[in-house]
Enzyme design. Structure first.
Site, PDB file in Angstrom:
ATOM      1  N   SER A  19      -8.294  14.705   8.960  1.00 30.80           N
ATOM      2  CA  SER A  19      -8.955  13.402   9.038  1.00 30.80           C
ATOM      3  C   SER A  19     -10.044  13.293   7.976  1.00 30.80           C
ATOM      4  CB  SER A  19      -9.571  13.205  10.430  1.00 30.80           C
ATOM      5  OG  SER A  19     -10.571  12.206  10.393  1.00 30.80           O
ATOM      6  N   SER A  31      -1.130  10.993   8.755  1.00 28.01           N
ATOM      7  CA  SER A  31       0.055  10.751   7.929  1.00 28.01           C
ATOM      8  C   SER A  31       0.710  12.040   7.433  1.00 28.01           C
ATOM      9  CB  SER A  31      -0.294   9.842   6.750  1.00 28.01           C
ATOM     10  OG  SER A  31      -1.385  10.342   6.032  1.00 28.01           O
ATOM     11  N   GLY A  46      -2.624   4.192  16.180  1.00 31.46           N
ATOM     12  CA  GLY A  46      -2.455   5.305  17.109  1.00 31.46           C
ATOM     13  C   GLY A  46      -2.895   6.611  16.483  1.00 31.46           C
ATOM     14  N   GLU A  72     -12.680   5.205   6.087  1.00 34.19           N
ATOM     15  CA  GLU A  72     -13.055   3.854   6.506  1.00 34.19           C
ATOM     16  C   GLU A  72     -14.267   3.847   7.432  1.00 34.19           C
ATOM     17  OE1 GLU A  72     -11.993   1.248   5.202  1.00 34.19           O
ATOM     18  OE2 GLU A  72      -9.877   1.405   4.645  1.00 34.19           O
ATOM     19  N   ARG A  76      -0.789  -1.294  -6.365  1.00 39.97           N
ATOM     20  CA  ARG A  76      -1.389  -1.879  -7.564  1.00 39.97           C
ATOM     21  C   ARG A  76      -0.902  -1.190  -8.836  1.00 39.97           C
ATOM     22  NH1 ARG A  76      -5.497  -5.249  -5.746  1.00 39.97           N
ATOM     23  NH2 ARG A  76      -6.272  -4.761  -3.663  1.00 39.97           N
ATOM     24  N   GLY A 104       0.833  -1.190   0.000  1.00 41.82           N
ATOM     25  CA  GLY A 104       0.000   0.000   0.000  1.00 41.82           C
ATOM     26  C   GLY A 104       0.870   1.243   0.000  1.00 41.82           C
ATOM     27  N   ALA A 105       0.850   1.983  -1.107  1.00 40.96           N
ATOM     28  CA  ALA A 105       1.736   3.141  -1.255  1.00 40.96           C
ATOM     29  C   ALA A 105       0.983   4.462  -1.119  1.00 40.96           C
ATOM     30  CB  ALA A 105       2.456   3.088  -2.609  1.00 40.96           C
ATOM     31  N   LYS A 140     -13.058   4.586  16.310  1.00 47.45           N
ATOM     32  CA  LYS A 140     -13.034   6.047  16.457  1.00 47.45           C
ATOM     33  C   LYS A 140     -13.386   6.743  15.143  1.00 47.45           C
ATOM     34  CE  LYS A 140      -9.119   6.346  14.128  1.00 47.45           C
ATOM     35  NZ  LYS A 140      -8.785   7.137  12.936  1.00 47.45           N
TER      36      LYS A 140
END
Length: 309
Positions: free
Chosen positions: A229, A115, A111, A256, A35, A11-12, A166
């Site tokens: 987020s 990113s 955590g 997600e 991919r 996963g990049a 969360k």
């Protein structure tokens, strides 16, 4: 490190790239798969001592199944950094990897890790958890740095669910800010949201105290308070009048919490778990209520004690 490891990152996206950079900066041999990349999945995982999955939830089962068909080092440790639940099985990512590789150690990494901040080398902390202590300690050494502090934890279920659950509360927090409801409302929402996380986590066998640590409360605070987020942005943009479809189309990456919410409501109904905030987020995402109506539903619930004694 005196003992560099061979690390395969699957996963990049922004999260996978951030983790790849942390391991590479510590002198490890890092191979990155996506991919769209030129290297095959088989070539990237070949002889890897650590295989870290940072792919979105919808791809986990497929990729784990592919990796099963490749020759893997018998001592390879699998690390999952994905936050979500599989809609078909309600499995967490670590359960999918452990089912595919029952004789390998699986470590959860989770955590308060936005990113974009990690890419800027801003200080951050995370948790790695496994039932195999030596595996979590090795992963801790691979990723720890002067600006990325890694703690170990013996409760992989709790650590993983903290990062997963969360995301739903973050959607609600985005709604709260989008409607400009103020600090009191936000504080109440996040606190009661944490209560729901503990209820669901306990059902899955997680320890309550894990949810008061970095992977629970820590991740909750970061995700509920940052425009970085994606899940927060879903709630915020919907509160400002956008549809879910419009909001998701403009997001960089996957929120997600949208899919997680659906799985949680399904499980909660079956097991009679009380999760009112999650249920209102679900109704909002399904278009059954407006953000304002969802708020009113929560405020007008029957009054009750704060804790179930």
């Amino acid at each position: 490190m005196t003992n560099p490891q061979s690390v395969a990152i699957l996963g990049a996206g922004a999260w996978g790239a951030s983790l790849a950079n942390l391991a590479a900066a510590n002198g490890h041999n890092v191979r990155l798969w996506s991919r769209q990349g030129s290297e095959t999945l088989e070539a990237v995982v070949r002889d890897a001592q650590l295989v870290l999955s940072a792919i979105s939830m919808k791809g986990v089962r497929d990729v784990a199944s592919q990796v099963q068909s490749f020759p893997i080092s018998p001592k390879a440790i699998f690390v999952t950094a994905t936050k979500g639940l599989d809609p078909q099985t309600t499995y967490t990512p670590s359960q999918i990897w452990q089912t595919a590789f029952p004789n390998h150690a699986v470590v959860v990494l989770s955590g308060p890790n936005l990113s974009q901040e990690i890419q800027q080398s801003l200080p951050a902390a995370t948790v790695v958890a496994s039932s195999v202590t030596t595996a979590s300690v090795l992963v801790q050494l691979v990723f720890s740095s002067s600006h990325f502090r890694v703690y170990t934890n013996p409760d992989p279920v709790g650590v993983e669910l903290g990062g997963t659950l969360k995301n739903v509360i973050a959607i609600a927090a985005g709604v709260c800010d989008g409607l400009q409801l103020g600090t009191n409302a936000k504080a109440a929402l996040v606190t009661r949201g944490l209560t729901e996380m503990v209820r669901i986590g306990n059902f899955w066998g997680a320890k309550t105290e894990t949810f008061y640590g970095l992977s629970g409360l820590g991740d909750l605070l970061a995700t509920c308070n940052s425009p970085l987020s994606r899940n927060y942005q879903v709630g915020y943009q919907m509160a400002r009048g956008q549809t879910l479809t419009e909001t998701l189309a403009n997001l960089p990456g996957t929120a997600e919490g949208v899919n997680t919410c659906e799985v949680l409501v399904q499980v909660a109904k079956q097991q009679k778990i009380n999760i009112p905030i999650t249920e209102e987020v679900y109704r909002l995402l399904k278009g059954e209520v407006t953000p304002r109506q969802a708020l009113e539903e929560l405020m007008l619930r029957d009054i009750k004690p704060e804790y179930d004694y």
